[in-house]
Write an enzyme that holds these catalytic residues in place. Structure first.
Site, PDB file in Angstrom:
ATOM      1  N   ARG A   1      38.686  33.032  38.921  1.00 42.27           N
ATOM      2  CA  ARG A   1      39.518  31.920  39.384  1.00 42.27           C
ATOM      3  C   ARG A   1      40.727  31.788  38.463  1.00 42.27           C
ATOM      4  O   ARG A   1      40.692  31.064  37.465  1.00 42.27           O
ATOM      5  CB  ARG A   1      38.708  30.625  39.398  1.00 42.27           C
ATOM      6  CG  ARG A   1      37.549  30.640  40.384  1.00 42.27           C
ATOM      7  CD  ARG A   1      36.746  29.354  40.289  1.00 42.27           C
ATOM      8  NE  ARG A   1      35.651  29.309  41.253  1.00 42.27           N
ATOM      9  CZ  ARG A   1      34.776  28.320  41.347  1.00 42.27           C
ATOM     10  NH1 ARG A   1      34.876  27.284  40.519  1.00 42.27           N
ATOM     11  NH2 ARG A   1      33.810  28.363  42.245  1.00 42.27           N
TER      12      ARG A   1
ATOM     13  N   ASP B   1      44.303  30.773  36.875  1.00 44.60           N
ATOM     14  CA  ASP B   1      44.984  29.483  36.778  1.00 44.60           C
ATOM     15  C   ASP B   1      46.349  29.519  37.454  1.00 44.60           C
ATOM     16  O   ASP B   1      46.847  30.586  37.841  1.00 44.60           O
ATOM     17  CB  ASP B   1      45.173  29.101  35.305  1.00 44.60           C
ATOM     18  CG  ASP B   1      43.869  28.740  34.627  1.00 44.60           C
ATOM     19  OD1 ASP B   1      42.916  28.364  35.325  1.00 44.60           O
ATOM     20  OD2 ASP B   1      43.802  28.841  33.387  1.00 44.60           O
TER      21      ASP B   1
ATOM     22  N   ARG C   1      44.692  33.521  27.208  1.00 48.51           N
ATOM     23  CA  ARG C   1      45.939  32.881  26.775  1.00 48.51           C
ATOM     24  C   ARG C   1      45.827  32.326  25.363  1.00 48.51           C
ATOM     25  O   ARG C   1      46.801  32.324  24.607  1.00 48.51           O
ATOM     26  CB  ARG C   1      46.317  31.783  27.770  1.00 48.51           C
ATOM     27  CG  ARG C   1      46.782  32.328  29.123  1.00 48.51           C
ATOM     28  CD  ARG C   1      46.914  31.225  30.157  1.00 48.51           C
ATOM     29  NE  ARG C   1      47.816  30.178  29.697  1.00 48.51           N
ATOM     30  CZ  ARG C   1      47.909  28.986  30.284  1.00 48.51           C
ATOM     31  NH1 ARG C   1      47.132  28.689  31.328  1.00 48.51           N
ATOM     32  NH2 ARG C   1      48.750  28.092  29.829  1.00 48.51           N
TER      33      ARG C   1
END
Length: 255
Positions: A50, A52, A202
């Protein structure tokens, strides 16, 4: 109901992420709307990851269940027709067993992060790269990244909103290369693991950027990891430049 695996590419910029949203555009919502044009009913698809808002897909894998026994090529062509003008493409489609699952059957996810080093704005690649206006030391970043490979508690490098039951993950590989990209010199990070925590990639890239810039010593990455504290993490990179590039399965459904 016949089940199909979909190999999906998308530009993440117009979307609020992969997952269907009630009041915002999503990649999942776009594909489900296209499926409803082919078989008019509610469709619910599942994906390997999933991603972002703003994160791109070059090798996302999803599954859909259909009423009709579609030829896989015809299904992919029909979906691509009805997905227009959304920046989403079905690269391949394959019939799979009913027990096969895009998420739970996966044994590996692969991500690429592109970091562009130049002072001028990215212009043609806006949203496709993270631009920094200083040079980075790739060798120092490799030294910092070495502390993260293997089985660790990644509490420091996951979002406080992460819903994973455990912060313990095995990071199989971080490869860091300096390359000459179409817009200038890039640092490209390639990460591989069975699964990732929310914002793990990230968080790692943002922290390693500080190492490359000389603001952190490589050893500080190990200290941050050992702290098991989100406050010890470096800055979290923007989603610009992050791509889900591939998903591994015991048998490749598209081969």
């Amino acid at each position: 109901m016949p089940r199909y695996a979909l190999l999906v590419e998308y530009d993440g910029r117009p979307f609020a992420g992969w997952q269907r949203q009630a009041d915002q555009p999503s990649v999942q919502g776009a594909i489900e709307a296209a499926l409803a044009r082919l078989e008019p009913r509610a469709h619910t698809i599942a994906a390997a990851g999933r991603t972002d808002a703003g994160v791109h897909g070059r090798g996302q894998v999803a599954q859909c269940d259909m009423d009709k026994d579609w030829d896989p090529f015809r299904l992919s062509e029909a979906l691509n027709y009805h997905l227009k003008p959304a920046p989403v493409g079905i690269l391949a489609c394959a019939r799979v067993d009913d027990e096969w699952h895009a998420r739970f059957s996966a044994i590996e996810r692969r991500y690429l992060f592109r970091l562009l080093m130049r002072r001028a704005p990215a212009t043609l690649e806006t949203g496709q790269v993270w631009r920094v206006n200083h040079d980075l030391d790739a060798e120092a970043m490799r030294a910092g990244a070495a502390h993260l490979v293997g089985l660790h508690d990644f509490t420091t490098f996951r979002s406080v909103m992460c819903q994973a039951k455990s912060p313990v993950k095995t990071l199989d590989e971080i490869r860091i290369d300096r390359v000459e990209g179409p817009a200038g010199p890039e640092i490209q990070f390639r990460l591989r693991a069975r699964s990732f925590l929310h914002n793990q990639v990230r968080s790692i890239v943002g922290t390693l950027e500080r190492v490359g810039a000389g603001a952190w010593a490589p050893e500080r990455v190990a200290e941050a990891l050992d702290a098991r504290d989100r406050a010890a993490c470096g800055p979290v990179s923007p989603p610009d430049g992050l791509y889900l590039t591939g998903v591994g399965y015991p048998e490749d459904p598209f081969s």
